[in-house]
Scaffold this motif. Structure first.
Motif, short mmCIF file in Angstrom:
data_model
loop_
_atom_site.label_atom_id
_atom_site.label_comp_id
_atom_site.label_asym_id
_atom_site.label_seq_id
_atom_site.Cartn_x
_atom_site.Cartn_y
_atom_site.Cartn_z
N HIS A 172 0.82 -1.21 0.00
CA HIS A 172 0.00 0.00 0.00
C HIS A 172 0.85 1.26 0.00
O HIS A 172 1.99 1.23 0.45
N TYR A 173 0.27 2.34 -0.53
CA TYR A 173 0.95 3.64 -0.49
C TYR A 173 0.75 4.32 0.86
O TYR A 173 1.27 5.41 1.09
N ALA A 174 -0.03 3.69 1.76
CA ALA A 174 -0.18 4.21 3.12
C ALA A 174 0.73 3.39 4.04
O ALA A 174 0.74 2.16 4.01
N LEU A 176 0.67 2.73 7.20
CA LEU A 176 0.03 1.83 8.16
C LEU A 176 -0.30 0.49 7.51
O LEU A 176 -0.07 -0.58 8.10
N ARG A 177 -0.85 0.54 6.28
CA ARG A 177 -1.23 -0.70 5.58
C ARG A 177 0.01 -1.55 5.29
O ARG A 177 0.01 -2.75 5.43
N ASP A 232 -4.28 4.66 -8.71
CA ASP A 232 -4.23 5.24 -7.36
C ASP A 232 -2.80 5.26 -6.82
O ASP A 232 -2.35 6.25 -6.25
N GLN A 236 -0.87 8.68 -5.83
CA GLN A 236 -0.59 8.90 -4.41
C GLN A 236 0.91 8.87 -4.12
O GLN A 236 1.40 9.65 -3.30
#
Lengths: 357, 112
Positions: A172-174, A176-177, A232, A236
């Motif tokens: 993921h680009y986040a 936390l994920r 996405d 991102q």
């Protein structure tokens, strides 16, 4: 930065699941669950694949899993890799047997995975030999290895010098994920590594240096549309990190090894299998990767794919070791199928190159 | 009454059964649903986040379960999902607060 490991290997935990035979018993409703899922073989038979058999098209990809040693211990790892897996590493002799085969046959692509394959002491020599043979080399690089120690910091330049296609997991680009699956600190180290790769042209249009990312779900759900996820990720990662890449491969998590352990421990195994089975797509069956890939283990055994390798389901037939490699025989084999194969035929399908249908 | 409580998560799996007693309308609803949620001018991820926000606004536990999972599937993360819920919540709150202008108007009429 450094990584705080998310998990321990099944082997170090002395988990029953470190026994591949036990995993197969779980998948077939004989251990831990009595869920009676339809057999994959029957499902493809009903979908019109002759007698539930699947055969290779031709072998285009020679995939080596060079060992289980890794600087990360990701919670979903199908290899059960980790820093403790020092014993399982391909030897120079086995690499040489692989090179003999690659020199002998027109198999255009060499796909190197692990563990962190760069931690194998023969890795660089082997990549250079493959490059000399004119092979297209893919390295499945976990990114953080590049910044794990100073001896790996020149990997981007080494990859570029040998025309390596870099394929790297980034769920993921986040942060936390990504960190929830791969370990705290992995996201930040991955960004640093991606910036180093970008700096020498990897993932930058027009350079010819290919950097592909791999998305996989960070929980018990199936991946969404690959093109949409790619779009996405591109926007991102550029917006927040200034990072660029070529393609995103969306891969489904196979219900084996540490991901199977996660599913069982969280009570989600039955639901996950059911969702794979409900998403069964006959259109994906003909394009599964086992039809054009041969997978070699660190010990030199031959498998239809990396997942069969992790379940120790060797290729069908009498010759199962690289020293006996016979392309003709292998191309006429039946692919070994089992219940985990639902993972590659769900939705838009799944392979080491992403969705297939 | 067959159950002693409302909102059984298992009932979500029976959603398709709404066609049982009115097939043509039910079929039209599902065809519409499927058309609406396809990638279009908005991505599937954006539509899932809208659905998640609406689920909170209409306080539908089935929809919240369904669109938490779907939002993850379509590539959203916790931060995006929580921001979407805040959008729903802030509009709900605003829809109450905006009525205070009527209260203020009337209060002014009533007072010296």
């Amino acid at each position: 930065m450094g990584i705080h490991q998310k998990s321990k290997s099944l082997v170090s935990r002395h988990s029953e699941l470190s026994d591949t035979f036990y995993q197969l018993r779980v998948l077939n409703g004989q251990e831990r669950t009595d869920a009676d899922f339809p057999k994959f073989v029957d499902r493809i038979k009903a979908a019109g694949f002759h007698d539930g058999r699947l055969s290779p098209t031709r072998i285009d990809i020679f995939q080596l899993n060079v060992g289980k040693l890794c600087n990360q211990t990701c919670a979903h790892c199908h290899v059960d890799a980790g820093p403790d897996r020092k014993a399982e590493n391909m030897t120079r002799e086995t690499f040489e047997l692989c090179l003999d085969v690659l020199a002998r046959y027109d198999i255009p692509t060499v796909d190197i995975t692990g563990g962190a394959p760069e931690m194998n002491p023969h890795f660089r020599w082997f990549v250079e030999e493959c490059y000399k043979l004119g092979k297209h080399v893919i390295v499945r690089c976990n990114l953080t290895i590049i910044v794990a120690h100073k001896k790996y910091r020149d990997l981007p330049e080494f990859f570029a010098a040998n025309g390596v296609e870099v394929v790297s997991s980034l769920p993921h680009y986040a942060a936390l994920r990504t960190d929830s699956q791969r370990g705290d600190g992995v996201f930040d180290d991955s960004m640093e590594a991606l910036k180093m790769l970008n700096a020498i042209g990897y993932g930058v249009t027009g350079t010819g240096l290919t950097l592909n990312l791999v998305y996989n779900p960070t929980g018990s759900f199936l991946p969404g549309n690959q093109a949409s996820l790619e779009s996405d990720f591109k926007s991102q990662l550029m917006r927040k990190q200034g990072v660029t890449f070529n393609n995103l491969f969306a891969i489904t998590n196979m219900p084996i090894s540490r991901f199977l352990d996660y599913l069982l421990e969280t009570g989600q195994y039955e639901n996950y299998m059911q969702s794979l089975i409900e998403a069964f797509n006959p259109g994906a069956v003909s394009s599964v990767m086992c039809r054009n890939t041969i997978s070699v283990s660190y010990e030199g055994y031959l498998y239809d794919c990396d997942f069969n390798q992790m379940l120790d389901l060797k290729v069908a037939g009498p010759l199962t070791h690289i020293r006996d490699f016979d392309l003709q025989l292998l191309q006429n084999r039946d692919i070994v199928l089992n219940q985990h194969c639902y993972g590659c035929t769900a939705g838009a399908g799944s392979s080491c190159g992403g969705q297939v249908a | 009454m067959s159950k002693k409580h409302y909102f059984d998560p298992e009932d979500l799996k029976k959603f398709g059964n709404i066609t049982d007693w009115q097939k043509s309308m039910g079929d039209k609803y599902f065809a519409w649903y499927s058309e609406v949620m396809k990638e279009g001018a908005l991505t599937e991820r954006e539509k899932s986040l809208i659905a998640l926000a609406v689920a909170h606004a209409v306080q539908c536990p089935y929809c919240i379960d369904a669109y938490t999972a779907t939002s993850f599937e379509k590539g959203a993360d916790e931060a995006q999902m929580m921001e979407a819920v805040h959008v729903a919540a802030v509009i709900r709150a605003g829809s109450s607060l905006v009525f205070s202008t009527q209260m203020m108007n009337h209060a002014k009429d009533l007072t010296m």
